[in-house]
Design a protein around this motif. Structure first.
Motif, short mmCIF file in Angstrom:
data_model
loop_
_atom_site.label_atom_id
_atom_site.label_comp_id
_atom_site.label_asym_id
_atom_site.label_seq_id
_atom_site.Cartn_x
_atom_site.Cartn_y
_atom_site.Cartn_z
N VAL A 161 -15.51 8.89 -5.44
CA VAL A 161 -16.00 7.56 -5.84
C VAL A 161 -15.12 6.51 -5.16
O VAL A 161 -13.93 6.43 -5.42
CB VAL A 161 -15.93 7.36 -7.38
N SER A 162 -15.74 5.73 -4.27
CA SER A 162 -14.97 4.71 -3.56
C SER A 162 -14.89 3.43 -4.37
O SER A 162 -15.93 2.87 -4.77
CB SER A 162 -15.63 4.38 -2.21
N LEU A 163 -13.66 2.96 -4.60
CA LEU A 163 -13.41 1.73 -5.36
C LEU A 163 -12.60 0.80 -4.47
O LEU A 163 -11.56 1.21 -3.93
CB LEU A 163 -12.63 2.04 -6.64
N GLU A 164 -13.07 -0.44 -4.34
CA GLU A 164 -12.47 -1.33 -3.34
C GLU A 164 -11.34 -2.19 -3.90
O GLU A 164 -11.46 -2.72 -5.02
CB GLU A 164 -13.58 -2.22 -2.77
N VAL A 165 -10.30 -2.37 -3.11
CA VAL A 165 -9.21 -3.29 -3.50
C VAL A 165 -9.66 -4.73 -3.24
O VAL A 165 -10.51 -4.98 -2.40
CB VAL A 165 -7.89 -2.99 -2.74
N ILE A 166 -9.03 -5.65 -3.97
CA ILE A 166 -9.38 -7.07 -3.84
C ILE A 166 -8.27 -7.83 -3.10
O ILE A 166 -8.53 -8.83 -2.44
CB ILE A 166 -9.56 -7.71 -5.26
N SER A 167 -7.04 -7.33 -3.20
CA SER A 167 -5.92 -7.99 -2.51
C SER A 167 -6.16 -7.98 -1.01
O SER A 167 -6.85 -7.09 -0.49
CB SER A 167 -4.61 -7.26 -2.78
N THR A 168 -5.51 -8.93 -0.33
CA THR A 168 -5.65 -8.95 1.13
C THR A 168 -4.30 -8.64 1.82
O THR A 168 -4.26 -8.47 3.03
CB THR A 168 -6.18 -10.33 1.62
N ASP A 169 -3.22 -8.56 1.03
CA ASP A 169 -1.92 -8.19 1.61
C ASP A 169 -1.63 -6.73 1.26
O ASP A 169 -2.09 -6.23 0.23
CB ASP A 169 -0.81 -9.09 1.07
N SER A 170 -0.83 -6.10 2.13
CA SER A 170 -0.61 -4.67 1.98
C SER A 170 0.05 -4.30 0.64
O SER A 170 -0.35 -3.32 0.01
CB SER A 170 0.24 -4.15 3.15
N LYS A 171 1.01 -5.10 0.21
CA LYS A 171 1.69 -4.76 -1.05
C LYS A 171 0.70 -4.79 -2.21
O LYS A 171 0.65 -3.87 -3.03
CB LYS A 171 2.86 -5.72 -1.31
N GLY A 172 -0.09 -5.85 -2.24
CA GLY A 172 -1.11 -5.97 -3.30
C GLY A 172 -2.11 -4.84 -3.24
O GLY A 172 -2.49 -4.26 -4.27
N MET A 173 -2.56 -4.49 -2.02
CA MET A 173 -3.53 -3.40 -1.87
C MET A 173 -2.93 -2.08 -2.36
O MET A 173 -3.58 -1.31 -3.05
CB MET A 173 -3.93 -3.23 -0.40
N CYS A 174 -1.65 -1.83 -1.99
CA CYS A 174 -1.00 -0.57 -2.39
C CYS A 174 -0.87 -0.51 -3.91
O CYS A 174 -1.14 0.54 -4.52
CB CYS A 174 0.38 -0.43 -1.75
N ASP A 175 -0.48 -1.63 -4.53
CA ASP A 175 -0.34 -1.65 -6.00
C ASP A 175 -1.68 -1.33 -6.67
O ASP A 175 -1.76 -0.51 -7.57
CB ASP A 175 0.15 -3.02 -6.49
N GLU A 176 -2.74 -2.01 -6.18
CA GLU A 176 -4.08 -1.77 -6.75
C GLU A 176 -4.50 -0.32 -6.54
O GLU A 176 -5.05 0.32 -7.44
CB GLU A 176 -5.10 -2.65 -6.03
N ALA A 177 -4.24 0.19 -5.33
CA ALA A 177 -4.66 1.55 -4.99
C ALA A 177 -3.99 2.58 -5.91
O ALA A 177 -4.64 3.51 -6.40
CB ALA A 177 -4.32 1.85 -3.54
N ARG A 178 -2.71 2.39 -6.15
CA ARG A 178 -1.96 3.35 -7.00
C ARG A 178 -2.53 3.33 -8.41
O ARG A 178 -2.67 4.38 -9.04
CB ARG A 178 -0.47 3.01 -7.00
N LYS A 179 -2.89 2.14 -8.88
CA LYS A 179 -3.46 2.01 -10.23
C LYS A 179 -4.86 2.67 -10.27
O LYS A 179 -5.15 3.45 -11.18
CB LYS A 179 -3.58 0.52 -10.58
N LEU A 180 -5.67 2.35 -9.27
CA LEU A 180 -7.03 2.92 -9.24
C LEU A 180 -6.99 4.44 -9.18
O LEU A 180 -7.79 5.13 -9.82
CB LEU A 180 -7.80 2.38 -8.01
N SER A 181 -6.03 4.97 -8.41
CA SER A 181 -6.00 6.43 -8.22
C SER A 181 -5.63 7.17 -9.51
O SER A 181 -5.86 8.37 -9.60
CB SER A 181 -5.06 6.81 -7.08
N THR A 182 -5.11 6.46 -10.51
CA THR A 182 -4.81 7.14 -11.80
C THR A 182 -6.08 7.34 -12.62
O THR A 182 -6.06 8.06 -13.62
CB THR A 182 -3.81 6.32 -12.66
N LEU A 183 -7.19 6.71 -12.22
CA LEU A 183 -8.42 6.83 -13.01
C LEU A 183 -9.04 8.23 -12.91
O LEU A 183 -9.77 8.65 -13.80
CB LEU A 183 -9.46 5.79 -12.56
N GLY A 184 -8.77 8.92 -11.82
CA GLY A 184 -9.32 10.28 -11.68
C GLY A 184 -9.01 10.85 -10.32
O GLY A 184 -8.74 10.09 -9.37
N PRO A 185 -9.07 12.19 -10.20
CA PRO A 185 -8.75 12.82 -8.91
C PRO A 185 -9.80 12.56 -7.84
O PRO A 185 -9.55 12.79 -6.65
CB PRO A 185 -8.70 14.32 -9.26
N ASN A 186 -10.97 12.07 -8.27
CA ASN A 186 -12.06 11.83 -7.31
C ASN A 186 -12.06 10.39 -6.76
O ASN A 186 -12.94 10.03 -5.98
CB ASN A 186 -13.43 12.13 -7.93
#
Ligand code: E4P
Length: 214
Positions: free
Chosen positions: A54-79
């Motif tokens: 399941v692809s979920l898109e980040v909203i931040s436009t800077d790398s730090k913000g994108m990484c923070d969002e990505a780490r949080k999103l990835s805790t929702l499930g292994p998929n």
């Protein structure tokens, strides 16, 4: 060829699953904005409902913000696959996330070299937007074809998701040239199963069957 469904609508996803045509889901902020529920609960519901990526898109436009969002999103499930835009900051992000084992889908790709850059950064998927290119009177599928050649030339494992699909013809072209995945809106998914001659043929069979019984 895998079929992803390009929607954030739960009912459409459920119907697609019933048909056995949902190998994964792609969402984006526009698709989520069309739903009545808040995006967080919609996202959680989709991740729980679907077995595949399941692809979920980040909203931040800077790398730090994108990484923070990505780490949080990835805790929702292994998929969960984190969708990152094809920008310089996005590419930095993909490199970091790939080292952390977080899957990524590089979105908003409009030329084959962008796919090459994304693959070199360690992207799991790239999403060329073919419909939007066709919309401006160019040939979207050429990008997919060139990307396939580049990936095969250099043995990249990054998979191509043909995105921004507008019609069954796009799915046919994607399948003919050997794209890994097509992400398809629900209305197009339904069109794939229909043909007027099928309807006419069925009507005739049923009428003839009725005549036998008379
Ligand atoms: C893909 O990941 C995108 O969500 C989608 O295919 C974009 O399609 P559109 O050009 O119809 O908005």
């Amino acid at each position: 060829m895998n079929f992803f469904i390009d929607t954030a609508n739960i009912e459409e996803i459920k119907k697609g699953i019933e048909l056995g045509l949902v190998d994964g889901v792609t969402t984006n902020p526009t698709l989520l904005s069309k739903e009545k529920k808040d995006p967080e609960s919609t996202i959680k519901e989709i991740v729980a409902l679907v077995e595949g990526p399941v692809s979920l898109e980040v909203i931040s436009t800077d790398s730090k913000g994108m990484c923070d969002e990505a780490r949080k999103l990835s805790t929702l499930g292994p998929n969960v696959v984190v969708k990152v835009p094809m920008t310089e900051e996005g590419i930095k992000t993909v490199r970091i996330l790939s080292q952390e084992g977080i899957k990524t889908n590089v979105t908003l790709i409009f030329q084959p070299v962008q796919s090459l850059i994304a693959a070199k950064a360690g992207a799991t998927y790239v999403s060329p937007f073919i419909g939007r290119i066709d919309d401006i009177s160019a040939r979207g599928m050429d990008i997919v074809e060139d990307t396939l050649t580049i990936f095969s030339n250099y043995g990249f494992e990054t998979e191509i998701i043909v995105a921004s699909i507008r019609s069954p013809l796009h799915v046919l072209q994607a399948a003919t040239i050997g794209a890994d995945i097509a992400t398809i809106p629900f209305n197009v998914l339904r069109q794939l199963m229909n043909h007027p001659l099928t309807d006419i043929g069925l009507e005739r069979f049923l009428k003839d069957w009725d005549n036998i019984k008379k």
